[in-house]
Design a protein around this motif. Structure first.
Motif, PDB file in Angstrom:
ATOM      1  N   ARG A 164      19.275  50.551  10.450  1.00  0.00           N
ATOM      2  CA  ARG A 164      17.963  51.173  10.493  1.00  0.00           C
ATOM      3  C   ARG A 164      16.974  50.415  11.356  1.00  0.00           C
ATOM      4  NH1 ARG A 164      15.437  55.530  11.260  1.00  0.00           N
ATOM      5  NH2 ARG A 164      13.475  55.791  10.178  1.00  0.00           N
ATOM      6  N   ARG A 165      16.877  49.089  11.217  1.00  0.00           N
ATOM      7  CA  ARG A 165      15.878  48.327  11.982  1.00  0.00           C
ATOM      8  C   ARG A 165      16.134  48.429  13.482  1.00  0.00           C
ATOM      9  NH1 ARG A 165      15.177  42.397  10.712  1.00  0.00           N
ATOM     10  NH2 ARG A 165      13.367  42.683  12.054  1.00  0.00           N
ATOM     11  N   LEU A 166      17.396  48.363  13.858  1.00  0.00           N
ATOM     12  CA  LEU A 166      17.733  48.453  15.278  1.00  0.00           C
ATOM     13  C   LEU A 166      17.416  49.847  15.816  1.00  0.00           C
ATOM     14  CD1 LEU A 166      21.177  46.584  15.315  1.00  0.00           C
ATOM     15  CD2 LEU A 166      18.874  45.641  15.360  1.00  0.00           C
ATOM     16  N   CYS A 167      17.706  50.870  15.010  1.00  0.00           N
ATOM     17  CA  CYS A 167      17.431  52.242  15.443  1.00  0.00           C
ATOM     18  C   CYS A 167      15.935  52.504  15.554  1.00  0.00           C
ATOM     19  CB  CYS A 167      18.073  53.233  14.476  1.00  0.00           C
ATOM     20  SG  CYS A 167      19.888  53.289  14.584  1.00  0.00           S
ATOM     21  N   LEU A 168      15.151  51.936  14.658  1.00  0.00           N
ATOM     22  CA  LEU A 168      13.700  52.084  14.748  1.00  0.00           C
ATOM     23  C   LEU A 168      13.177  51.493  16.054  1.00  0.00           C
ATOM     24  CD1 LEU A 168      12.403  51.315  11.134  1.00  0.00           C
ATOM     25  CD2 LEU A 168      12.133  53.454  12.405  1.00  0.00           C
ATOM     26  N   ALA A 169      13.695  50.339  16.429  1.00  0.00           N
ATOM     27  CA  ALA A 169      13.275  49.714  17.691  1.00  0.00           C
ATOM     28  C   ALA A 169      13.658  50.585  18.875  1.00  0.00           C
ATOM     29  CB  ALA A 169      13.900  48.328  17.820  1.00  0.00           C
TER      30      ALA A 169
END
Length: 315
Positions: free
Chosen positions: A274-279
């Protein structure tokens, strides 16, 4: 035991057959069978009831599947766990439709590399339907696609990135011709209905009662644009403002009201990255905004200079 064998077991349970699971994970049916046999030998249990036509998990199989899903979820979260508060690290496997790859993706990836040098993004191309299946079976962490059109794989969630408008495109210099006349008089180059955007176009043509003389079916927007530029017919496509501003074509709004498609970032419901996709999503939005502002200015200046009129009705 291998992670790939556990992913194959999960795919069989999800898709209901060894053959469909093999298609989902990119293996032959016999390779899937070998992986299942290896797991059964390792754990000393039978995972499927083979007396039935379709594979049905035994009680032991359901226990192994539940633990396999836990193992895979933990493994998929390792890159996120290695990240710190200032910089993201790890690997993100992403698919994207061609219009995104030729549009905001290069700028977004360059921005991500500068901001997060320890993050590695692996990118592949494909059609929305194919990419959604690869996200669903865990082959991809995320994909930039058209907003899903039913039927689509279950357990997917998506975040809107930007929107494109649909246009009827025709060779340049056709003056005040309207949509209905162009579709009736010229060969139609259809955007392949296997693509979600292609399905949207086909539905709107039927809804408006517009008849076409189909001569080509293509799955590449870039190729369709070239065909139209050469005078080989007309087409309906979703186009970003940046492409519209540069196109030497007759472009008329398509749909009543003009159709729009949302381009989204697809993920699995458990969102392991999730964090990588948000970025990535933030970088794509920023790149799209940077492209759209000068494109909109060029488009408006071109219309004032040419004195063109875009019909508001479908004719």
């Amino acid at each position: 035991m291998s992670l790939r064998a556990l992913r194959s077991l999960k795919a069989i349970a999800h898709h209901g057959s060894f053959a469909r699971a093999g298609e989902a994970v990119g293996l032959t049916q016999s390779a899937i069978s070998l992986q299942v046999r290896g797991l059964e030998e390792e754990f000393g249990v039978q995972l499927f009831d083979r007396s039935r036509r379709l594979p049905v998990l035994t009680e032991a199989g359901r226990i192994v599947l539940a633990r396999a899903e836990e193992v895979l979820a933990l493994y998929d979260r390792i890159p996120e766990a290695l990240s710190d508060e200032r910089s993201l690290s790890g690997r993100l496997k992403v698919g994207a439709i061609q219009t995104a790859l030729s549009g905001p993706m290069p700028g977004a990836l360059a921005d991500l590399r500068r901001a997060h040098p320890r993050l590695r993004v692996h990118v592949g191309a494909g059609m929305s339907v194919e990419l959604a299946a690869r996200v669903a079976n865990g082959e991809l962490d995320a994909a930039v696609t058209t907003e899903p059109v039913r039927p689509h794989p279950p357990d997917l969630v998506w975040t809107e990135l930007y929107a494109d408008r649909f246009w009827l495109i025709a060779p340049p210099g056709l003056g005040r011709a309207d949509v209905a006349t162009l579709l009736a008089d010229m060969p139609f180059i259809r955007f392949d209905a296997r693509a979600w955007a292609g399905r949207m176009i086909a539905r709107e043509l039927r809804r408006l009662g517009l008849k076409v003389r189909e001569e080509m079916v293509l799955d590449s927007q870039e190729v369709i644009l070239r065909m139209v530029e050469r005078g080989l017919g007309v087409a309906v496509l979703p186009l970003p403002d940046a492409v519209l501003a540069e196109a030497n074509l007759t472009c008329l709004p398509f749909g009543d009201p003009q159709m729009r498609r949302r381009v989204v970032l697809l993920e699995r419901q458990d969102r392991p990255s999730r964090r990588l996709c948000l970025a990535l999503a933030e970088a794509i939005r920023a790149s799209m905004a940077a492209q759209s502002a000068p494109a909109a200015s060029r488009t408006q200046n071109g219309r004032r200079a040419q004195g063109t009129r875009r019909p508001s009705k479908m004719g």
